[in-house]
Scaffold this motif. Structure first.
Motif, PDB file in Angstrom:
ATOM      1  N   LYS A 194       0.808  -1.221   0.000  1.00  0.00           N
ATOM      2  CA  LYS A 194       0.000   0.000   0.000  1.00  0.00           C
ATOM      3  C   LYS A 194       0.839   1.268   0.000  1.00  0.00           C
ATOM      4  CE  LYS A 194      -3.832   2.206   2.496  1.00  0.00           C
ATOM      5  NZ  LYS A 194      -4.801   2.049   3.626  1.00  0.00           N
ATOM      6  N   TYR A 195       1.929   1.267   0.802  1.00  0.00           N
ATOM      7  CA  TYR A 195       2.711   2.486   1.005  1.00  0.00           C
ATOM      8  C   TYR A 195       4.109   2.437   0.388  1.00  0.00           C
ATOM      9  CZ  TYR A 195      -0.835   3.285   4.630  1.00  0.00           C
ATOM     10  OH  TYR A 195      -2.015   3.457   5.316  1.00  0.00           O
ATOM     11  N   GLY A 196       4.573   1.255   0.017  1.00  0.00           N
ATOM     12  CA  GLY A 196       5.929   1.129  -0.479  1.00  0.00           C
ATOM     13  C   GLY A 196       6.948   0.911   0.616  1.00  0.00           C
ATOM     14  N   SER A 197       6.494   0.721   1.844  1.00  0.00           N
ATOM     15  CA  SER A 197       7.377   0.443   2.984  1.00  0.00           C
ATOM     16  C   SER A 197       6.664  -0.505   3.929  1.00  0.00           C
ATOM     17  CB  SER A 197       7.730   1.730   3.739  1.00  0.00           C
ATOM     18  OG  SER A 197       8.393   1.434   4.966  1.00  0.00           O
ATOM     19  N   ARG A 198       7.436  -1.374   4.581  1.00  0.00           N
ATOM     20  CA  ARG A 198       6.841  -2.268   5.577  1.00  0.00           C
ATOM     21  C   ARG A 198       6.423  -1.496   6.829  1.00  0.00           C
ATOM     22  NH1 ARG A 198      10.668  -5.352   2.991  1.00  0.00           N
ATOM     23  NH2 ARG A 198       9.894  -7.369   2.247  1.00  0.00           N
ATOM     24  N   ILE A 199       7.122  -0.457   7.155  1.00  0.00           N
ATOM     25  CA  ILE A 199       6.882   0.403   8.324  1.00  0.00           C
ATOM     26  C   ILE A 199       7.177  -0.339   9.625  1.00  0.00           C
ATOM     27  CG2 ILE A 199       5.312   1.946   9.572  1.00  0.00           C
ATOM     28  CD1 ILE A 199       3.651   2.194   7.013  1.00  0.00           C
ATOM     29  N   PHE A 200       6.678  -1.556   9.777  1.00  0.00           N
ATOM     30  CA  PHE A 200       6.758  -2.294  11.044  1.00  0.00           C
ATOM     31  C   PHE A 200       7.800  -3.410  10.961  1.00  0.00           C
ATOM     32  CE2 PHE A 200       2.625  -0.404  10.636  1.00  0.00           C
ATOM     33  CZ  PHE A 200       2.430   0.193  11.876  1.00  0.00           C
ATOM     34  N   PHE A 201       8.642  -3.475  11.989  1.00  0.00           N
ATOM     35  CA  PHE A 201       9.741  -4.440  12.025  1.00  0.00           C
ATOM     36  C   PHE A 201       9.870  -5.018  13.437  1.00  0.00           C
ATOM     37  CE2 PHE A 201      10.646  -1.101   8.989  1.00  0.00           C
ATOM     38  CZ  PHE A 201      11.018  -1.788   7.843  1.00  0.00           C
ATOM     39  N   CYS A 202      10.090  -6.306  13.526  1.00  0.00           N
ATOM     40  CA  CYS A 202      10.333  -6.946  14.823  1.00  0.00           C
ATOM     41  C   CYS A 202      11.814  -6.895  15.168  1.00  0.00           C
ATOM     42  CB  CYS A 202       9.882  -8.404  14.791  1.00  0.00           C
ATOM     43  SG  CYS A 202       8.093  -8.613  14.701  1.00  0.00           S
ATOM     44  N   ALA A 203      12.100  -6.735  16.442  1.00  0.00           N
ATOM     45  CA  ALA A 203      13.480  -6.745  16.917  1.00  0.00           C
ATOM     46  C   ALA A 203      14.093  -8.130  16.746  1.00  0.00           C
ATOM     47  CB  ALA A 203      13.538  -6.322  18.380  1.00  0.00           C
ATOM     48  N   ASP A 204      15.403  -8.167  16.570  1.00  0.00           N
ATOM     49  CA  ASP A 204      16.123  -9.437  16.440  1.00  0.00           C
ATOM     50  C   ASP A 204      15.782 -10.397  17.577  1.00  0.00           C
ATOM     51  OD1 ASP A 204      17.291  -8.052  14.394  1.00  0.00           O
ATOM     52  OD2 ASP A 204      19.342  -8.212  15.143  1.00  0.00           O
ATOM     53  N   GLU A 205      15.653  -9.839  18.770  1.00  0.00           N
ATOM     54  CA  GLU A 205      15.425 -10.660  19.959  1.00  0.00           C
ATOM     55  C   GLU A 205      14.155 -11.499  19.827  1.00  0.00           C
ATOM     56  OE1 GLU A 205      15.230 -10.064  24.819  1.00  0.00           O
ATOM     57  OE2 GLU A 205      15.383  -8.318  23.501  1.00  0.00           O
ATOM     58  N   LEU A 206      13.153 -10.955  19.162  1.00  0.00           N
ATOM     59  CA  LEU A 206      11.901 -11.683  18.994  1.00  0.00           C
ATOM     60  C   LEU A 206      12.104 -12.891  18.076  1.00  0.00           C
ATOM     61  CD1 LEU A 206       9.136 -11.295  20.224  1.00  0.00           C
ATOM     62  CD2 LEU A 206       8.447 -10.017  18.202  1.00  0.00           C
ATOM     63  N   TYR A 207      12.891 -12.703  17.002  1.00  0.00           N
ATOM     64  CA  TYR A 207      13.196 -13.831  16.111  1.00  0.00           C
ATOM     65  C   TYR A 207      13.997 -14.908  16.848  1.00  0.00           C
ATOM     66  CZ  TYR A 207      11.546 -11.249  12.029  1.00  0.00           C
ATOM     67  OH  TYR A 207      10.767 -10.576  11.131  1.00  0.00           O
ATOM     68  N   LEU A 208      14.928 -14.484  17.685  1.00  0.00           N
ATOM     69  CA  LEU A 208      15.731 -15.455  18.423  1.00  0.00           C
ATOM     70  C   LEU A 208      14.869 -16.238  19.398  1.00  0.00           C
ATOM     71  CD1 LEU A 208      18.893 -13.251  19.095  1.00  0.00           C
ATOM     72  CD2 LEU A 208      18.639 -15.062  17.395  1.00  0.00           C
ATOM     73  N   LYS A 209      13.946 -15.553  20.074  1.00  0.00           N
ATOM     74  CA  LYS A 209      13.050 -16.238  21.004  1.00  0.00           C
ATOM     75  C   LYS A 209      12.134 -17.208  20.254  1.00  0.00           C
ATOM     76  CE  LYS A 209      12.977 -12.623  24.559  1.00  0.00           C
ATOM     77  NZ  LYS A 209      13.619 -13.432  25.598  1.00  0.00           N
ATOM     78  N   ALA A 210      11.798 -16.851  19.007  1.00  0.00           N
ATOM     79  CA  ALA A 210      10.928 -17.709  18.199  1.00  0.00           C
ATOM     80  C   ALA A 210      11.688 -18.845  17.545  1.00  0.00           C
ATOM     81  CB  ALA A 210      10.243 -16.863  17.123  1.00  0.00           C
ATOM     82  N   GLY A 211      12.999 -18.806  17.574  1.00  0.00           N
ATOM     83  CA  GLY A 211      13.803 -19.822  16.910  1.00  0.00           C
ATOM     84  C   GLY A 211      13.725 -19.723  15.402  1.00  0.00           C
ATOM     85  N   LEU A 212      13.529 -18.513  14.884  1.00  0.00           N
ATOM     86  CA  LEU A 212      13.398 -18.287  13.452  1.00  0.00           C
ATOM     87  C   LEU A 212      14.630 -17.584  12.901  1.00  0.00           C
ATOM     88  CD1 LEU A 212       9.685 -17.046  13.292  1.00  0.00           C
ATOM     89  CD2 LEU A 212      10.560 -19.346  12.807  1.00  0.00           C
ATOM     90  N   THR A 213      14.902 -17.803  11.627  1.00  0.00           N
ATOM     91  CA  THR A 213      16.009 -17.143  10.954  1.00  0.00           C
ATOM     92  C   THR A 213      15.673 -15.665  10.735  1.00  0.00           C
ATOM     93  OG1 THR A 213      16.563 -19.191   9.800  1.00  0.00           O
ATOM     94  CG2 THR A 213      17.468 -17.148   8.895  1.00  0.00           C
ATOM     95  N   LEU A 214      16.661 -14.803  10.916  1.00  0.00           N
ATOM     96  CA  LEU A 214      16.445 -13.383  10.674  1.00  0.00           C
ATOM     97  C   LEU A 214      16.166 -13.126   9.201  1.00  0.00           C
ATOM     98  CD1 LEU A 214      19.365 -11.875  12.789  1.00  0.00           C
ATOM     99  CD2 LEU A 214      16.944 -11.776  13.354  1.00  0.00           C
ATOM    100  N   PRO A 215      15.336 -12.121   8.886  1.00  0.00           N
ATOM    101  CA  PRO A 215      15.093 -11.772   7.485  1.00  0.00           C
ATOM    102  C   PRO A 215      16.379 -11.355   6.781  1.00  0.00           C
ATOM    103  CG  PRO A 215      13.460 -10.737   8.913  1.00  0.00           C
ATOM    104  CD  PRO A 215      14.515 -11.311   9.805  1.00  0.00           C
ATOM    105  N   GLU A 216      16.351 -11.398   5.450  1.00  0.00           N
ATOM    106  CA  GLU A 216      17.501 -10.974   4.660  1.00  0.00           C
ATOM    107  C   GLU A 216      17.657  -9.451   4.715  1.00  0.00           C
ATOM    108  OE1 GLU A 216      19.732 -12.999   3.243  1.00  0.00           O
ATOM    109  OE2 GLU A 216      18.594 -14.621   4.184  1.00  0.00           O
ATOM    110  N   GLU A 217      18.807  -8.976   4.268  1.00  0.00           N
ATOM    111  CA  GLU A 217      19.153  -7.564   4.436  1.00  0.00           C
ATOM    112  C   GLU A 217      18.137  -6.622   3.782  1.00  0.00           C
ATOM    113  OE1 GLU A 217      23.078  -4.749   4.323  1.00  0.00           O
ATOM    114  OE2 GLU A 217      22.920  -6.316   2.801  1.00  0.00           O
ATOM    115  N   LEU A 218      17.671  -6.933   2.590  1.00  0.00           N
ATOM    116  CA  LEU A 218      16.747  -6.040   1.889  1.00  0.00           C
ATOM    117  C   LEU A 218      15.447  -5.846   2.654  1.00  0.00           C
ATOM    118  CD1 LEU A 218      17.185  -7.079  -1.857  1.00  0.00           C
ATOM    119  CD2 LEU A 218      18.026  -5.012  -0.715  1.00  0.00           C
ATOM    120  N   TYR A 219      15.088  -6.800   3.480  1.00  0.00           N
ATOM    121  CA  TYR A 219      13.854  -6.717   4.258  1.00  0.00           C
ATOM    122  C   TYR A 219      13.842  -5.469   5.136  1.00  0.00           C
ATOM    123  CZ  TYR A 219      10.195  -8.088   7.592  1.00  0.00           C
ATOM    124  OH  TYR A 219       9.064  -8.130   8.371  1.00  0.00           O
ATOM    125  N   TYR A 220      15.014  -5.070   5.627  1.00  0.00           N
ATOM    126  CA  TYR A 220      15.084  -4.023   6.641  1.00  0.00           C
ATOM    127  C   TYR A 220      15.036  -2.600   6.091  1.00  0.00           C
ATOM    128  CZ  TYR A 220      16.049  -7.732   9.961  1.00  0.00           C
ATOM    129  OH  TYR A 220      15.948  -8.850  10.744  1.00  0.00           O
TER     130      TYR A 220
END
Length: 441
Positions: A258-284
Motif C-alpha cells: 500500500k505504502y511502499g514500505s513495511r513500516i513495522f519491524f520486529c526486533a532481532d530478539e523476537l526472532y531469536l526467542k521464536a527460533g526463526l532465521t532473521l530476514p535478509e538484508e533487503l527486508y530491513y
C-alpha cells in the motif's frame, strides 16, 4: 550552576575570540535561548545577532555572518542547556524499576525528554509535554522524534504506562504529523497485554500516519529477576513470539504493497526467542530501527562477510583469542568465526556465551552483561592472548560495566587484555585478525 553557560568555543567557531568560557548566550535574532532546541534552530541562519552576557554581568550584542546551517561551535555546561526532564509514568514493564539496588545513581534516572529524543535518539512517551512545549516542537519542526507508543487504545495505554492522566496518543501524533515532524516509534510488546488484537489495532492506527510515522519497531518486553512487588508480566515463549512475528510480518507486507514500505519491524530478539532465521538484508529497508535492535545481527553479518571478501588466506597472526557476548548473539558470532576460519586457517578463536546471573537468565543481550559475570564465568577458561567483548557492554565513552566493574578489573582477574569491539562487522573481523587498528587494555 547555570547550565547554559558557555564552557568551550571550538577553534573553528565563527565566534572564536568574540565569546569566551563563562559567557552566557541569551538570545539569537531576538529569540530567547532557553535550551538546546532554541540554540540549534535559531542559529541556522547565515546572519545572526546574538545577545551575550559576559562573565562580569555586562551584556553585549554581536553580529556575525556564517554559512547557512554552520554550527556556532559552542559547548555548554550541559548538553541540553537545561535540566533533563524525568518520566512521570510508572510503566508496568519499566526496566529501571527492575534494577537491583546499589548501582550508580544515574542508572535509576528515568528520562522522558523530547530534546534528548532529538539529540540522542532516546524514546519518549510525550506524556509530560505542556501545550506550550508541543506548540514549540511543532513551530521548530524538531525532527526526528522517537516515540514510545506501546498501544493506541487510550485505556490500554494508560494501563501500560501506569499513568491515568496520559492523554490519548493518536491526536498528539496527528498534530506532530501535521507539523511535518518525522517520527520513529516503538512498541514494547507484553504478552497478554498489548499483543494479538491490540497490537494489530495499534499497527493499523500508526500506519494511517505514514510517512510522518516512518518506522515502528516491535520489541519484546525485557524482564529481570528483580521484579518483586511489580506488575506480573509473562515473558515471550517460542509460540507467542512466532504468533507476534506472524502478525507483524503479515501487516507489514500489506503496508509494503500500500505504502511502499513495511513500516513495522520486529526486533532481532523476537526472532531469536521464536527460533526463526532473521530476514535478509533487503527486508530491513536501510535499517531505520537499528538502534532498537532491529536488524542488528543481520547487518553485523553482512558487514563481516563483506570485509572477509577482502582478506587473504594468510591473514591472522595465529594467536588464539576468545570472544565473550550475551547468549542472544553467541550463535551468530560462532557462525562468523567459523566462516573466518574457513578462509583464514591461521585464525584460532572461540566464543563464550555469558549467562546473565546479574539481571536474570531471561536477559540475554550483550549490552546488559556485567563485568562481574564475565569474571565469574570466564575465570579458568582458555581465553588465549586476548578477550574481545562488544563495546555495548560498557558505559558510553568509558571503560566501565553496568555493575561498575572496570575493564582493568576484568583484565587483572582474567589475566588477558580485554578489547572492546564496536558493533561493526569489519571491526569484528579486524579484531579477530589482530589488526593494528584494534587496541588492548
Amino acid at each position: 550552576m547555570d547550565l547554559s553557560v558557555i564552557t568551550a568555543v571550538d577553534e573553528n567557531s565563527p565566534l572564536r575570540g568574540r565569546v569566551h568560557p563563562g559567557d552566557t548566550l541569551l538570545s539569537i535574532n531576538g529569540h530567547d535561548v532557553e535550551d538546546v532546541l532554541d540554540y540549534r534552530y535559531y542559529s541556522y541562519d547565515a546572519r545572526l545577532t546574538l545577545r551575550i552576557r559576559v562573565s562580569d554581568g555586562r551584556e553585549r550584542t554581536l553580529r556575525i555572518r556564517k554559512e547557512e546551517g554552520e554550527d556556532l561551535g559552542l559547548e555548554f555546561a550541559d548538553t541540553l542547556m537545561d535540566e533533563a526532564r524525568s518520566c512521570r509514568n510508572h510503566c508496568v514493564f519499566c526496566f529501571v524499576d527492575q534494577l537491583p539496588r546499589g548501582l550508580r545513581r544515574t542508572l535509576y534516572f528515568k528520562d522522558d525528554d523530547a530534546r534528548l529524543s532529538f539529540l540522542t535518539g532516546s524514546y519518549i512517551t510525550l506524556t509530560n509535554l505542556s501545550e506550550r512545549e508541543i506548540d514549540r516542537l511543532c513551530a521548530l519542526r524538531v525532527s526526528p522524534i522517537r516515540v514510545s507508543v506501546h498501544a493506541t487504545d487510550p485505556e490500554l495505554r494508560m494501563k501500560l504506562l501506569g499513568n491515568p492522566k496520559a492523554a490519548p496518543i493518536l491526536p498528539l501524533l496527528q498534530r506532530l504529523a501535521d507539523a511535518e515532524i518525522e517520527m520513529e516509534c516503538q512498541i514494547v510488546c507484553c504478552p497478554g497485554l498489548n499483543d494479538g488484537a491490540a497490537l494489530r489495532q495499534t499497527m493499523k492506527d500508526l500506519a494511517a500516519l505514514y510517512p510522518a510515522v516512518n518506522s515502528v519497531s516491535v520489541v519484546p518486553v525485557g524482564l529481570t529477576k528483580h521484579r518483586k512487588n511489580l506488575y506480573p508480566l509473562t515473558p515471550f515463549d517460542t509460540d507467542r513470539a512466532r504468533k507476534t512475528i506472524a502478525d507483524v510480518e503479515k501487516f507489514a507486507s500489506e503496508c509494503l504493497e500500500k505504502y511502499g514500505s513495511r513500516i513495522f519491524f520486529c526486533a532481532d530478539e523476537l526472532y531469536l526467542k521464536a527460533g526463526l532465521t532473521l530476514p535478509e538484508e533487503l527486508y530491513y529497508e536501510g535499517y531505520p530501527q537499528l538502534e532498537n535492535g532491529v536488524g542488528l545481527l543481520r547487518l553485523l553479518r553482512e558487514e563481516f562477510l563483506f570485509a572477509l571478501d577482502d582478506v587473504t588466506g594468510e591473514a591472522g597472526d595465529g594467536a588464539a583469542f576468545s570472544i565473550a557476548t550475551g547468549c542472544a548473539a553467541a550463535e551468530t558470532l560462532r557462525e562468523l568465526l567459523e566462516k573466518a576460519k574457513e578462509k583464514c586457517p591461521r585464525i584460532e578463536g572461540r566464543v563464550y556465551a555469558i549467562v546473565n546471573d546479574f539481571f536474570g537468565h531471561s536477559v540475554d543481550v550483550a549490552g546488559l552483561v556485567t563485568g562481574g559475570d564475565l569474571i565469574a564465568q570466564l575465570r579458568g577458561k582458555e581465553l588465549g592472548t586476548r578477550l574481545l567483548i562488544p563495546q555495548t557492554m560498557l558505559r558510553h565513552g568509558e571503560g566501565v560495566f553496568l555493575d561498575d566493574v572496570t575493564l582493568e578489573d576484568v583484565r587483572d582477574a582474567l589475566g588477558v587484555p580485554v578489547i572492546p569491539v564496536a558493533q561493526d562487522g569489519g571491526e569484528l573481523l579486524a579484531a579477530m585478525l589482530n589488526s593494528p587498528q584494534t587496541n588492548g587494555n
